[in-house]
Design a protein around this motif. Structure first.
Motif, mmCIF file in Angstrom:
data_model
loop_
_atom_site.group_PDB
_atom_site.id
_atom_site.type_symbol
_atom_site.label_atom_id
_atom_site.label_comp_id
_atom_site.label_asym_id
_atom_site.label_seq_id
_atom_site.Cartn_x
_atom_site.Cartn_y
_atom_site.Cartn_z
ATOM 1 N N ARG A 30 0.750 -1.352 0.368
ATOM 2 C CA ARG A 30 -0.138 0.130 0.249
ATOM 3 C C ARG A 30 1.014 1.107 -0.160
ATOM 4 O O ARG A 30 1.915 1.308 0.676
ATOM 5 C CB ARG A 30 -0.666 -0.107 1.287
ATOM 6 C CG ARG A 30 -1.433 -1.178 1.700
ATOM 7 C CD ARG A 30 -2.798 -0.571 2.561
ATOM 8 N NE ARG A 30 -3.732 -1.707 2.250
ATOM 9 C CZ ARG A 30 -3.651 -3.143 3.693
ATOM 10 N NH1 ARG A 30 -2.183 -3.127 4.125
ATOM 11 N NH2 ARG A 30 -3.964 -4.014 3.796
ATOM 12 N N ILE A 31 0.003 2.630 -0.080
ATOM 13 C CA ILE A 31 1.311 3.437 -0.236
ATOM 14 C C ILE A 31 2.015 3.616 1.243
ATOM 15 O O ILE A 31 3.114 4.511 1.011
ATOM 16 C CB ILE A 31 0.039 5.153 -0.212
ATOM 17 C CG1 ILE A 31 -0.654 4.997 -1.594
ATOM 18 C CG2 ILE A 31 0.837 6.433 -0.671
ATOM 19 C CD1 ILE A 31 0.519 5.257 -3.174
ATOM 20 N N ASP A 32 1.111 3.193 2.200
ATOM 21 C CA ASP A 32 1.683 3.163 3.655
ATOM 22 C C ASP A 32 3.099 2.439 3.843
ATOM 23 O O ASP A 32 3.525 2.582 4.952
ATOM 24 C CB ASP A 32 1.145 3.481 5.125
ATOM 25 C CG ASP A 32 0.334 1.958 4.532
ATOM 26 O OD1 ASP A 32 0.792 1.127 4.142
ATOM 27 O OD2 ASP A 32 -0.519 1.847 5.653
ATOM 28 N N PRO A 78 -7.481 6.480 -10.598
ATOM 29 C CA PRO A 78 -7.750 7.185 -8.983
ATOM 30 C C PRO A 78 -8.759 8.629 -9.859
ATOM 31 O O PRO A 78 -9.699 8.421 -8.743
ATOM 32 C CB PRO A 78 -6.855 7.529 -8.396
ATOM 33 C CG PRO A 78 -5.451 6.789 -8.729
ATOM 34 C CD PRO A 78 -5.148 6.838 -10.445
ATOM 35 N N CYS A 79 -8.702 9.547 -10.292
ATOM 36 C CA CYS A 79 -9.156 10.506 -10.243
ATOM 37 C C CYS A 79 -10.734 10.183 -10.978
ATOM 38 O O CYS A 79 -11.456 11.464 -11.302
ATOM 39 C CB CYS A 79 -8.777 12.072 -10.507
ATOM 40 S SG CYS A 79 -7.644 12.264 -9.703
ATOM 41 N N ASN A 106 -10.999 -2.587 -15.735
ATOM 42 C CA ASN A 106 -11.648 -1.266 -15.242
ATOM 43 C C ASN A 106 -12.069 -1.435 -14.043
ATOM 44 O O ASN A 106 -12.080 -0.167 -12.722
ATOM 45 C CB ASN A 106 -12.292 -0.968 -16.103
ATOM 46 C CG ASN A 106 -11.624 -0.656 -17.546
ATOM 47 O OD1 ASN A 106 -10.099 -1.094 -17.251
ATOM 48 N ND2 ASN A 106 -12.294 -0.046 -18.193
ATOM 49 N N GLN A 107 -13.221 -1.715 -13.078
ATOM 50 C CA GLN A 107 -13.469 -1.815 -12.314
ATOM 51 C C GLN A 107 -12.646 -2.670 -11.056
ATOM 52 O O GLN A 107 -12.589 -1.836 -10.697
ATOM 53 C CB GLN A 107 -15.271 -2.843 -11.857
ATOM 54 C CG GLN A 107 -15.908 -2.350 -12.777
ATOM 55 C CD GLN A 107 -17.408 -4.156 -13.018
ATOM 56 O OE1 GLN A 107 -17.710 -4.407 -12.418
ATOM 57 N NE2 GLN A 107 -18.004 -3.095 -14.359
ATOM 58 N N LEU A 108 -11.835 -3.830 -11.757
ATOM 59 C CA LEU A 108 -10.804 -4.235 -10.523
ATOM 60 C C LEU A 108 -9.501 -3.393 -9.964
ATOM 61 O O LEU A 108 -9.133 -2.759 -9.247
ATOM 62 C CB LEU A 108 -10.688 -5.779 -10.488
ATOM 63 C CG LEU A 108 -9.298 -6.020 -9.721
ATOM 64 C CD1 LEU A 108 -9.815 -5.964 -8.646
ATOM 65 C CD2 LEU A 108 -9.056 -7.475 -10.241
ATOM 66 N N ALA A 109 -9.222 -2.645 -10.857
ATOM 67 C CA ALA A 109 -7.935 -1.257 -11.330
ATOM 68 C C ALA A 109 -8.640 -0.336 -9.638
ATOM 69 O O ALA A 109 -8.262 0.152 -9.208
ATOM 70 C CB ALA A 109 -8.088 -0.939 -12.058
ATOM 71 N N GLU A 114 -9.086 2.504 -5.053
ATOM 72 C CA GLU A 114 -9.633 2.346 -3.442
ATOM 73 C C GLU A 114 -9.090 2.132 -2.225
ATOM 74 O O GLU A 114 -8.463 2.662 -1.878
ATOM 75 C CB GLU A 114 -11.277 2.610 -3.824
ATOM 76 C CG GLU A 114 -11.660 3.463 -5.025
ATOM 77 C CD GLU A 114 -13.076 3.052 -5.106
ATOM 78 O OE1 GLU A 114 -13.728 1.637 -4.831
ATOM 79 O OE2 GLU A 114 -13.668 3.660 -6.058
ATOM 80 N N GLU A 115 -8.932 0.689 -2.276
ATOM 81 C CA GLU A 115 -8.160 -0.160 -1.520
ATOM 82 C C GLU A 115 -6.964 0.827 -1.022
ATOM 83 O O GLU A 115 -6.138 0.784 -0.028
ATOM 84 C CB GLU A 115 -8.234 -0.936 -1.255
ATOM 85 C CG GLU A 115 -9.380 -2.084 -1.281
ATOM 86 C CD GLU A 115 -9.364 -3.323 -1.700
ATOM 87 O OE1 GLU A 115 -8.438 -4.299 -1.950
ATOM 88 O OE2 GLU A 115 -9.673 -4.351 -1.728
ATOM 89 N N ARG A 116 -6.281 0.656 -1.962
ATOM 90 C CA ARG A 116 -4.506 1.264 -1.838
ATOM 91 C C ARG A 116 -4.340 3.039 -1.458
ATOM 92 O O ARG A 116 -2.790 3.378 -0.954
ATOM 93 C CB ARG A 116 -3.997 1.218 -2.513
ATOM 94 C CG ARG A 116 -3.350 -0.366 -3.245
ATOM 95 C CD ARG A 116 -2.648 -0.854 -4.235
ATOM 96 N NE ARG A 116 -2.891 -2.411 -4.230
ATOM 97 C CZ ARG A 116 -2.419 -2.928 -5.292
ATOM 98 N NH1 ARG A 116 -1.193 -2.445 -5.623
ATOM 99 N NH2 ARG A 116 -2.482 -4.829 -5.132
ATOM 100 N N GLY A 117 -5.496 4.003 -1.978
ATOM 101 C CA GLY A 117 -5.590 5.527 -1.352
ATOM 102 C C GLY A 117 -4.788 5.960 -2.272
ATOM 103 O O GLY A 117 -4.228 7.281 -2.127
#
Length: 142
Positions: A30-32, A78-79, A106-109, A114-117
């Protein structure tokens, strides 16, 4: 600072991969910096599987006439909106099957974003022009 490095790394990998049909190197964190759980890794594996299926479905976009050349939005920024567009030929590709695969991709991406922020530059990806050259559908070069 760490967040910016991860985002930059992800966007560099993603944009490089999208040039050849999509994100094959989905990062395992993830991002963190925390590791992904099994479900998230499974999502990343499914994304790779879908990528391969889409690439095989399109193959070489050969056509008999320009009207058989089409575009489809690919990926999920993401946007919002697609990361890129894929060129395909209705003469060589099962249009409904391709649309189903790309929709799932596309839906999974979007879910992974969203999950990874994740976030992106929010620039709108312009829809390219398609041209018919020597029996093959391609993106028109400027």
């Amino acid at each position: 600072m760490r967040r910016i490095v991860y985002i930059s790394t992800f966007l560099i990998l993603l944009s490089a991969d999208l040039a050849t049909f999509g994100p094959r190197n989905v990062l395992p964190f993830r991002i963190d910096g925390s590791r992904l759980d099994a479900a998230q890794q499974s999502d990343a594996q499914r994304l790779e599987e879908l990528h391969g299926m889409i690439k095989r479905e399109i193959g070489t976009p050969s056509a008999n006439e320009p009207s058989q050349c089409n575009l489809i939005g690919f990926g999920s920024k993401p946007c919002g909106g697609p990361w890129s567009y894929l060129v395909y030929s209705t003469a060589e590709t099962d249009d409904s099957r391709l649309k189903q695969l790309v929709s799932e991709f596309n839906q999974l991406a979007k879910k992974i974003n969203e999950e990874r922020g994740l976030f992106s530059d929010c620039a709108v990806t312009p829809k390219p022009k398609v041209e018919f050259v020597d029996g093959v559908c391609t993106v028109k070069r400027k």
